[in-house]
Every structure is written in structure tokens, then in C-alpha cells.
Design an enzyme around this catalytic site. Structure first.
Site, mmCIF file in Angstrom:
data_model
loop_
_atom_site.group_PDB
_atom_site.id
_atom_site.type_symbol
_atom_site.label_atom_id
_atom_site.label_comp_id
_atom_site.label_asym_id
_atom_site.label_seq_id
_atom_site.Cartn_x
_atom_site.Cartn_y
_atom_site.Cartn_z
ATOM 1 N N GLY A 48 31.417 25.095 161.013
ATOM 2 C CA GLY A 48 30.667 26.334 161.202
ATOM 3 C C GLY A 48 29.607 26.508 160.137
ATOM 4 O O GLY A 48 29.863 26.290 158.954
ATOM 5 N N THR B 277 37.201 19.034 159.414
ATOM 6 C CA THR B 277 37.372 18.323 160.684
ATOM 7 C C THR B 277 36.322 17.225 160.876
ATOM 8 O O THR B 277 35.166 17.403 160.517
ATOM 9 C CB THR B 277 37.269 19.329 161.830
ATOM 10 O OG1 THR B 277 38.158 20.407 161.563
ATOM 11 C CG2 THR B 277 37.621 18.708 163.156
ATOM 12 N N GLU C 96 41.958 26.291 163.045
ATOM 13 C CA GLU C 96 42.846 26.667 161.926
ATOM 14 C C GLU C 96 44.294 26.317 162.246
ATOM 15 O O GLU C 96 45.200 27.125 162.055
ATOM 16 C CB GLU C 96 42.725 28.163 161.607
ATOM 17 C CG GLU C 96 41.374 28.594 161.118
ATOM 18 C CD GLU C 96 40.880 27.781 159.928
ATOM 19 O OE1 GLU C 96 41.718 27.242 159.186
ATOM 20 O OE2 GLU C 96 39.656 27.684 159.749
#
Lengths: 699, 699
Positions: free
Chosen positions: A185, A146, A431
Site C-alpha cells: 500500500g 508481501t 494481515e
């Protein structure tokens, strides 16, 4: 002041009475839901070790700052891997232990995103060099897809990886603000390495679209960022959730990596810069499918937590008119409450089972994929898209319903559900954003429809084609035999005792008919769709798939030698409740497609409500399941340490637990808060002066 | 590294183009929604003052601990009252300024709960002594009703107030753990006084049920608790919300207060201990009704914030296939997105208007109540119960939909909606838990039904009775003339161009018919209700009431001289969208009561979906409103300081705003986090050793 303990006595009594009422064998059902005694014992053993270890103490976390939560998270991870080594845990032990940490931690990105993608797509040389390091967290990875300005539409990612044939390197670069990798993350502060998705640019300037590259971010000596790399944490999340995960941003300023660092198992660049095509364009979705199938299981267990906490609290909470015993009624006895909670319990059981089915399917697909066989990819892609939407949407909604069912105390952080909700709600947008995934599920359904019935939707498929329909579109068989086939219309739909409402096969067929008719309707109107049709079709087709699987689960119960006959009866009712409430939630579809008949449609108000039969059947099933509720929640096998909820304590003594927790509030450390001298006192004094002036004016 | 500003250029362009597209006059619509130019200017002036005052700076609040947030809240309050005094604000100014603080603060309990109850029910003597002090916050009050073990069912409260004739005192006492007052806003650390609800015990031991008593909690000299009183904060809330409010607990150990401190305007105890009855048993609900009517307005403005933020972001966010201009599409152009956001905008406009209507009704009732006239109480009680449920449920759902519509970035705390959601979601369970209130709304509806049609539901009311039906049950007139009256069944329901779907009166009549038939159905089955019927009836009857009011709002638009003709056209479409989506959300009801006809119900799949007409009408209305979206959100008049949202900035430059905010994250202060030496490094080293060992084994 010593608090009076009367409430705890009654709380304890209510809970132990509820346990006595339950007729199921908790051990058997527990072994069943954990997929065998061994798995349950593994977890029990790990809970025993970890719940006593100070590193995993949960007390006080409600008041930590983000930085403290992040540090605590890494302390827990370090301690866990210490235990892994010293106690010789297997991979499965560590996986279960990680789940028990009960926090969204950076490691999950390493394990569920970085590692699988790396293993699936790295070249043998890269695997040889890094696989063992990755498996043992000798390096810590993240998965950089992303960007600040780019989410689901991977094709428009801006980060570039330009091949430089002279040095046999790729140059990773972030050309714009919006190309900054974002939301990654473990990137913010933890990861030492990562896989970055970037547009591959060939020496001639040709843009080959997104590809994956392995890149080192930080020095393994000092943890400092390598030259040309700007990285940081993107800040706090909504609901103060996910605080212990350092979602980060990254910008690359012409950073060079060796050619070998392209994940090149399925696509390569030759030394001279020539591109070698992958055998299947969508090969890289494999990793995402794995994450999605994992999300179904997770949704099940998270829903289970919400069910356990809310059902336990509703069992000991008393409110309303007093009975002959002088006590108010247990709130779980109110239909408006148990009809909300028992369906949540049923979804927990179903999703846990579905996740297991899906993991098995994924393993088979991954094996085939690694040998180049992509035949299962499309089917699993269609199934996981719809399921991811269905399970994540349902689980967050159920968590919030469960939290609200606890009334005022449901708004205390000590209830334990709000915290989990905050973490879990991210799953509806990550997701694959759910509305985007709906469209993928629908596209797959439409494609299957036209494959069978041609462009005009009127061709007749052969019976062997029909027989070989995959599970994801099995419902389409119903359209093949029209007009001879007839849906199971309930002629006496308003009659609740109509056995059809309690027959799983009828309910499943209804779900399949609805799916078939929705797809049929969409195929006719696809050029001028209304705004919600994609959602309805995605939900409808996925619920048909899940319904059929639930039918199989019910069938499998009877063959399960571990379960006693009575356990099978109770679990069958729970699965039935899932099917009933699934149909109930889509009554508008069933009515508009005439799958539920209105008996006397020409006279308004004269006919009985045709939906009443189903609704009463649900009400009756709930009443029958009510005495089993505590048994079925106990069988989910959560310890108090895991739930960390004052309202979900095993012994039912919720008021004492709330009282004890409140005493820990830091604001209570001082009788007079610091704000008194600074703000409260000046405010009061000003007010007193003003009031006095008024009084004088009056005189 | 200097970030490249290309995205901001396009963001700004997209936003200014959207502003140019809008055809409404933002100033006129703003004056309309603020109920006049004067109200808007008041707010504008206050925003101008406060947004520049460092006391009201919002930066950094995302990272504060609870104690810091509490202290900041009181600092803001103290500063605000400082300004009130120095600038000579009126009461209305202060009310607006309080709203602008954008935090749930202890003062709201003083102003909306403590003060109104005190003013309504205190004796003239008590008023004389304390009213001016309370109005100027010379004392700070709380309203102590809920107990640890007792919520909605006030009758079962355990706290006692025993009258002692010898000393003419009441003794306030908490006999059990569960009698601890709990959840009391401003009690934990701030309040100096409070009104406590306690069972009045007469000298003979007779329990007269709950009554209200005025009590001092803390010394005005030292802020220390008075003897016999144990008070503290109950701890953090779910989602880390409401952090600046010190919801507290209190236990009373035989605390004596003077007899005069009973709030005795409507019920008294004579010196000798004789009870003097109140004229109306439910008189004390007045305060709650006030709070509820206030909640409707609040729900409207909160929904408005969510609409503004999400619509602005969707206007500048681009994603998907690229057009001829090389740009991806603005996401607001996707039907799956704007069909979610525009109805939220319509609900914001409607609820703000409804709140205004309700406040007027409440003022009239309060005037009559103060002279002992209780005739409006029942009507307003029925209306506010249902409306409170409808508006709070819708507003939290809309906030969450709006947040999710922003995809990944919707999960950043910087989006600004999550924070408001966390505060607002408490409203579904406080001031009457929504499921409990549903039952009250239904009870009122059933009572009205049987009053009209007798116990058997078959009597014929007189036409004057029908003509005098109050607004809350106006829909029941439809049942009076059966069989002659006929509902507006849309014979060609699947046809979207059927003008009926765009006719407000048709939609309102449909909503009223549904309400009438739901109540009729419930009256027949009330002895054996299904589990969701109360919710459906409450929603159905309330939506009929709201629908009729929206019809009046549309009518009033035409008479509004401030609005231009085009503004009226656009606002009418927005109100129409509210009605259309209200009908859409209850299609199962309309279908099951034959209010929507299936044309050819005997052949499955042969008939067109009868719900398609409405759905397409909604899709078309949304498309027509789409170019007006930014104009209509601008008209809501929020400054960037108020929204405090990186995604809802007025100039549309969202990516720059997100980037800038992320740089403030405390974790970014150090390149290498403290957790590195403590946890990350040991974990990496252990992993490297283990991997090495493996490699050696391999060799």
C-alpha cells in the site's frame, strides 16, 4: 416533470414515528458508545468542519476512474493536513478526521504499518533523524513485506539484504520475478521511503532469515525513483474497491543502503558482519498485533454503518399486504428481516467495545515490550489472531446481509454499503489470511491445553494454575474438574420461556463449554483431523473469549453513571442478543457435544426440536428491541455526509434521494447516447431488414 | 529490467504434472458436461471465431468508465449480430455467443424477459406484426415491472392503464414518484419498446390489478423519447458491476396506446370496456419461471468458472514449509483449502445438470400452457422458487469462497472472479428476492402436507396418493407410514469408514427425512414460527429434491455409453461429495431431529463427536478426488479468453500473467503521477517544514 412528493411525506412520517417510539436517551447512549462525551464532541466538531469543505465533497465519486479517485484521495489528504496545521489539531483529531475521509487511502499504510514498525524497531539514531519527519509526513512511508510469490509465510521471502563489510552497507536485491514486492500500500505512486523485509545475508553467506530495512525509494526533489529501483501500481482491485490506494510492486537491483538503515533495535549486524541476536524471536510481530487490534475497532464501526443504513431503510420501506390504514407494512416489522438486522446491530456494539478493550491491552503490551518484557506477547497474539478472523469475517458477512436485506435497491451503488464492503472484504485475506490465522489460534489453544493437562491430556493441574489462566484460555478451567463440574445443560431446551436462554451467564458458560470440548476433541484427534476442525476450534475458543468479555460489558453497564436505567435495560438486551445469536450460529457444535439435550432421542419426529427454545427466545428479544432500533442506530452518531447513502438518510426520504442521485448519472447527460449512431442504430436497421425479408418470404 | 522466469517454469511444471495425474478422459467428460459432442463443438467453434475478433477483446475493460463499458457492450452486440448474419448462425449459436460476451448486457433483458413474455401473451395480431422484428432485434425491448417503491409485491404497483372506450385506447400513467418504473434493464438508453405492467382501470373506475401492455418508448428514426415519456439510467450498481447494462427508470404522463397493445392472450378488454377473465390467474408467471430455470443453469456455469480459476491457482501456488525438493507445498494439498474448493466443483457439475433437467421440464410446461393446460404450473413454481434461492445463494457464496481461497491475489481485479461475482450477486435479490421466495416454497410444502395429512396433520393418505406424489414433495411419503418406517440412522455415525457416509442413497434418504421432519415441525408451530424456520424449510425441502435428482444423475452415469468406466467412478465421487457436503451444511437439523445419534448423550465430553464420521468421510473423498481436480476443471472447457483471469490461466504461469497485467495500469503511464505537484509535494514540504520547526525547538 415535477415528481410527486407523496412518498417523501410518508417516509418522513415513518422515520419520525420510529424516533418517537424509541425509549433510550440517544445522547447518553451516544456518549457511551463513543467512550465519553468528549470523544463524541471531537467527532461532531470535525464532521461539522469537513462536511462543508469542498475538498471532502463525495458527490460524483461513483463515476471516477481509478486515476481520478487516486488524485482525489491525495487532494483530500493534503487538505486535511492543511486543516490540521491551521486549526491546530491534535494527533487524535487527525486520526478521527482520517477515518471520516471514508476512502481507503495510502496514508493508512504510513500511519498503521510503516510508522509503528519504524518507531518500535529503529535505532535511536534513525529515530532521531526521521521520527519527526515521519510524524509530520515530511516523508511518506510504506511497509514492504508481501512478495508476488510469497504471502503469509514470511520465512520464504526471497528479497535479500546482503551485508557488505567493506563499505558498511546492505545491498537490497530482488533475485526473481516472484521476489517482487507486491500489494504494498502507498508504494505504487506515493511513498518516498519504506521499510523492506528481506533475508539478511551475512558476509559468510549465512541466511539469517527476514529482517527489516529502511530504504529511500524516490527523490524528495523530483519524486522520481532512485537508481536500481523499479516501482509501479499493481492494478485495480476486485469490486473496483480500494481504488484510491496505490498498492504497488517494487524490484530492487543491487540497491545499496547504509548499515544504519537496518531497523536494529532488537537485532543488529556489527561492523565486521557478526550477527547480534534479538531477545525474542517474535518481537517483530508487535506491529502486526497493533494493526489487528485496530481492525477489530474498524470492523465494529463498519458493521455499524451497515446496520444504520439497512435499519433506516427497512423502517421506511413498505411492502406486502395492506393494513387498515391502506398502507403496506413497514418491512422491518417482518421477522425474517428484523431477525437479520438486529443481530448485526448487536455485533456493531460489541465489536466497538471489544476494539476498545484490545487497544488498551495493546498499549500495555507495547510499553512492556519497549522495555524488553515480552510476557504479554503470546497472550495478545493468540487473542488477536482469533479475533481478527472473527470480526473481519462477521463484519463483511453482516455488510453483505445488510445490503441484501434492502432487496433490489441494495444493488444500487447509491445504497452506500457495497462500496464499504468492497474495501472491507480485503481484511479477510490481508494481515494474516483468516484460514492461516485460524491455525495459529488453534495452535495456541492446543499448547495451553497440553501445558495444563500434559501430553496425554490426563494430568491434573494445580488449582493455582487454574486460577491464573489468562483470558484467552480461561474456558479450559472447565475441563480441570471433571467429572464433578457439569455444563449448564438446558433440560427444557425446547421451551423458549426457559429463563436460561435469557441469562447471559448461562450462554457464556455454554460458549466456554463448547470451546473446552472442542479443544479436548481436537487434542484426541489431532493426528487425523477433519478439514474444518481448525476453523471450528478457532471460532469456538474466540467466541468463548468474546462471550466472557460481553458478560463484563453487561456488568459494566450497571456501573455506568452516564446511562439511565432504561438505557441499561435496552443495551443489556442488545448484548444478550449478541450472545443468543452467537450460540445459535453454532448449534451443530452444541448438539453434537450434548450441550443441548434431545429429550426423546430414540423416536424420530416424536421429540420437539430442541433448538426451538433458543430460536424463539431470539425472536422474542428481537421483538422487544424492535421499537428501539432507530434510537440505537441514531446513537451511533453518523451524519448523512459520512454514510453517503441514499437509503440511509436521516430523514428517511429514501425515494427522493434515489431519484435525485440517478439524475447525476453521466449516461443521462444526453437523451440519445453516443452508442446509438455507432451500434444501436445499425443493429436495429439490420434487424428491420431481416424481419422484412422474412415477411416477404412469408408472402 | 528483464524479469527472471524461474517461477513460470515451476508454474508450468506443476500444471502439467497435475494434468498427467488426472485419470479421467477430458474429452469424454467434456462431452458429458456439454450434453453431447455437438454442443461442445458449437461452443469451441464460436470461441475460436470470437476470441480473435478485436470487437471482443477484453483488455483494458478494468479501467473503463461506465459510459465506456456501456458503449463497448453495444459495440460487441452489434458485431455479434453482424457475425450471426454473415456466418448464418442458428438461434442456438447466437445464444451461446451471447454467453461468451462475458458481460451483463442489455440484450439479455430483451431475450430472457421481454421476448418470452411477448410471445406467450401477445394477441395473434400483435405477434404477426412484431414477432419477427423482435426476434431479429429490429426493435429492442424491455420488461417494465418493478417500480421505485414496489418490488416483489406486484399487486401494489401504482402505474395505471386506464381504458378509454371513446378512442379504444389505454392511457398509461405514473401517478406518483414511487410509481416510476425502476431497475428496468435496457430501458435507460437502449430499448425502443417495452412491455409495461400496470393496473388495468376499467371505464367505471374498477381496478382489475396488474396487466401487461406493449408500448413504444423511443422513435425508430431518431431514438428520441416519445412525448409524455421520461426515461433515464438509474445510475451505477454496487461493486461497479453490471456497468454495461442501462437499468433505467420511466415515468409516463398520460401516454396513450392503442387497445390492441394490451397483451391479451389470456385477459382482454372488449371495445365497450368489459373485462374478459383469464383462464388461470397465475398464467403470467410463466415468463418468470423460464427466467428462473435459466438462472439455475447460469449459476452452474458461473460456479464452474470460479472452481476452474481457484483450483488452477491453488495447483501452482506454493506456500508453507519446504519439502525435500526445496519447494514449498502446493497449496491445494492443504485440506483447509481443497476441502473448500472441491465441493464448489461438485456444485458446478450438479447445478449444470439440474439446469438441464429444469429446462426440459419448462419446455414441457410451456407447451401445455400454450394450449391452456396449467397442471404443471404449480409444481414447477414450487420447484423453481426453492431452486432459484438455493442455486443463486450457493453460487455467489462459492464464488466469494473461491476468490478468498486465493489469498491476497484474490483481491486483485485480475483474478477474474470478483467481476463475475459483482454481476451474479444481483441474482439473490432479483427475479424474486430470496427470502420472499423461501416463503413461497414453504407455502407450497405446507399445502402439500395438509393435502396429504389433513388440517390436523393426522389423516392417513391412500397409498395411491403417496405413489403419485410429485418430485417436489416426494419426501412427504416418509411421514405416511410412521411408525413403521424408520430413518436411516447411522448407529455408528462417528465412524468415518461407516460405508453409509459413502452411500448416496443413505445420504438422499437423510435429506428427505430432514425435509419431512422440518415440514412436520413447521405444521405444528406455524402459528408461532421462529424467525429462521422458513429459510430452513425452504432449504431442507429443496435439498431433498436436489438430492434425489443427484441420485438419478449418478444412476444415469452408469448408462452413459460415452463415459469410460473410470470417468463414471470419478464423477460418482464428485456427486457423492455434493451429497456429503449438503448434509454437512445442515448438521444442526440432523442432530436436532435425532437423525444423527449421539451415542452416550448423558455424559458430556465422554461421547465422540457424532459429526466426525461424516466430516472424515468428506476429507477422504476430497483426498481421492484431489488428483482428478485439474482434469475435472479442464473438462469444463473454458478458454483463457473466456476466463480472463491472470490466476486461472491454462498453462499455470500465474505470476508472469499478473506482472504483465499490472504493467497495463494507467497509473503506471507516468513515473511521477499528476497528483505529485498538486497534492503530494505540498504535503511533503509542509511536513518537512513542521519537522524542521520541531528540531529547532528541540535545539
Amino acid at each position: 416533470m415535477v415528481p410527486n412528493h407523496d412518498a417523501s411525506v410518508q417516509n418522513g412520517l415513518d422515520m419520525s414515528n420510529a424516533r418517537k417510539q424509541a425509549s433510550t436517551d440517544v445522547t447518553n447512549v451516544k456518549n457511551f458508545i463513543y467512550n465519553g462525551k468528549q470523544e463524541w464532541q471531537r467527532k461532531e466538531r470535525l464532521v461539522e468542519i469537513m462536511s462543508k469543505d469542498p475538498a471532502f465533497d463525495k458527490r460524483g465519486r461513483e463515476w471516477m476512474t481509478r486515476t481520478e479517485k487516486y488524485s482525489r484521495g491525495l487532494r483530500m489528504l493534503n487538505r486535511m493536513y492543511d486543516l490540521e496545521q491551521s486549526l491546530g489539531w491534535r494527533r487524535e483529531d487527525t486520526a478521527v478526521a482520517t477515518g471520516l475521509l471514508d476512502e481507503a487511502l495510502p496514508i493508512s499504510l504510513h500511519v498503521t504499518a510503516f510508522e509503528p514498525v519504524f518507531l518500535l524497531q529503529a535505532s535511536p539514531e534513525l529515530l532521531n533523524r526521521y521520527a519527526a519527519l515521519i510524524a509530520n509526513r515530511g516523508i511518506f512511508g510504506c511497509y514492504m513485506q508481501t512478495e508476488l510469490g510469497h504471502g503469509s509465510n514470511v520465512a520464504s521471502l526471497e528479497t535479500t539484504a546482503t551485508y557488505i563489510p567493506e563499505t558498511k552497507e546492505f545491498e537490497i536485491h530482488s533475485p526473481t520475478l516472484t521476489s517482487s514486492k507486491w500489494w504494498i500500500g502507498a508504494l505504487g505512486k506515493t511513498a518516498t521511503h519504506g521499510v523492506v523485509q528481506a533475508k539478511l545475508i551475512l558476509p559468510g553467506g549465512e541466511d539469517m532469515g527476514p529482517h527489516l530495512f529502511f530504504i529511500q525509494l524516490r527523490s524528495l526533489e523530483t519524486h522520481k525513483l532512485l537508481p536500481g529501483i523499479t516501482v509501479g501500481d499493481i492494478g485495480p482491485k476486485a469490486f473496483s474497491a480500494y481504488a484510491a490506494t496505490d498498492n504497488g510492486f517494487a524490484r530492487f537491483d543491487h540497491v545499496r543502503i547504509p548499515k544504519e538503515h537496518m531497523l536494529s533495535k532488537f537485532a543488529q549486524v556489527a561492523d565486521d558482519g557478526k550477527y547480534v541476536k534479538p531477545p525474542h524471536a517474535k518481537i517483530s510481530y508487535g506491529g502486526m498485533l497493533y494493526i489487528r487490534s485496530h481492525m477489530v475497532t474498524n470492523a465494529g464501526w463498519i458493521t455499524a454503518k451497515a446496520a444504520v443504513i439497512s435499519i433506516r431503510y427497512a423502517t421506511v420501506r413498505r411492502q406486502g399486504t395492506k393494513g387498515p390504514d391502506g398502507l403496506e407494512k413497514q418491512v422491518i416489522s417482518y421477522p425474517s428481516l428484523h431477525s437479520r438486522l438486529l443481530p448485526i446491530l448487536s455485533r456493531a456494539y460489541v465489536f466497538i467495545g471489544m476494539g476498545r478493550t484490545l487497544s488498551r491491552a495493546f498499549q500495555i503490551m507495547a510499553q512492556r515490550l519497549s522495555s524488553g518484557d515480552t510476557s504479554l506477547l503470546a497472550e495478545l497474539h493468540a487473542v488477536t489472531s482469533g479475533l481478527k478472523v472473527l470480526c473481519t469475517t462477521a463484519s463483511v458477512q453482516d455488510m453483505e446481509s445488510a445490503r441484501r436485506s434492502m432487496g433490489g435497491h441494495g444493488y444500487s451503488a447509491f445504497n452506500g454499503i457495497g462500496r464499504v464492503y468492497g474495501d472491507m472484504v480485503a481484511s479477510v485475506t490481508y494481515e494474516g489470511e483468516n484460514f492461516v490465522l485460524d491455525q495459529q489460534a488453534v495452535r495456541a489453544a492446543l499448547k495451553a491445553f497440553h501445558n495444563l493437562f500434559g501430553d496425554d491430556g490426563k494430568s491434573r493441574p494445580s488449582s493455582s494454575t487454574i486460577q491464573n489462566l489468562p483470558p484467552s484460555t480461561y474456558y479450559l478451567r472447565l475441563l480441570a474438574n471433571t467429572p464433578s463440574s457439569e455444563p449448564p445443560i438446558l433440560q427444557d431446551a425446547s421451551n423458549s420461556s426457559a429463563s436460561s436462554w435469557n441469562d447471559p451467564e448461562t450462554l457464556i458458560l455454554l460458549l466456554e463449554w463448547r470451546a473446552a470440548l472442542l479443544v479436548h476433541e481436537l487434542a484426541q484427534t489431532v493426528r487425523d483431523p477433519d478439514a474444518t476442525i481448525y476453523q471450528r476450534v478457532s471460532k469456538g475458543t474466540t467466541e468463548a473469549f468474546v462471550g466472557r468479555r460481553v458478560g463484563e460489558m453487561i456488568g459494566a453497564l450497571r456501573g455506568n453513571s452516564e446511562l439511565k436505567k432504561n438505557d441499561v435495560v435496552v443495551l443489556s438486551k442488545l448484548y444478550l442478543l449478541f450472545l443468543q445469536t452467537t450460540v445459535e450460529s453454532a448449534l451443530a457444535d452444541f448438539l453434537s457435544f450434548s450441550l443441548l439435550r434431545i429429550q426423546n432421542p430414540s423416536r424420530v419426529g416424536a421429540s420437539r426440536d430442541p433448538t426451538r427454545g433458543l430460536r424463539m427466545a431470539i425472536a422474542r428479544n428481537c421483538l422487544e428491541l424492535l421499537p428501539e432500533a432507530i434510537g440505537l442506530t441514531d446513537a451511533l452518531g453518523f451524519s448523512d455526509w459520512e454514510l453517503d447513502s441514499a437509503l440511509g438518510v436521516y430523514d428517511g426520504k429514501v425515494y427522493q434521494a434515489l431519484w435525485d442521485k440517478a439524475q447525476m448519472e453521466p449516461l443521462n447527460e444526453k437523451e440519445v447516447p453516443d452508442a446509438y449512431e455507432e451500434s444501436i442504430r445499425p443493429m436495429l436497421l439490420r434487424g428491420q431488414r431481416m424481419a422484412q425479408k422474412l415477411d416477404r418470404t412469408k408472402l
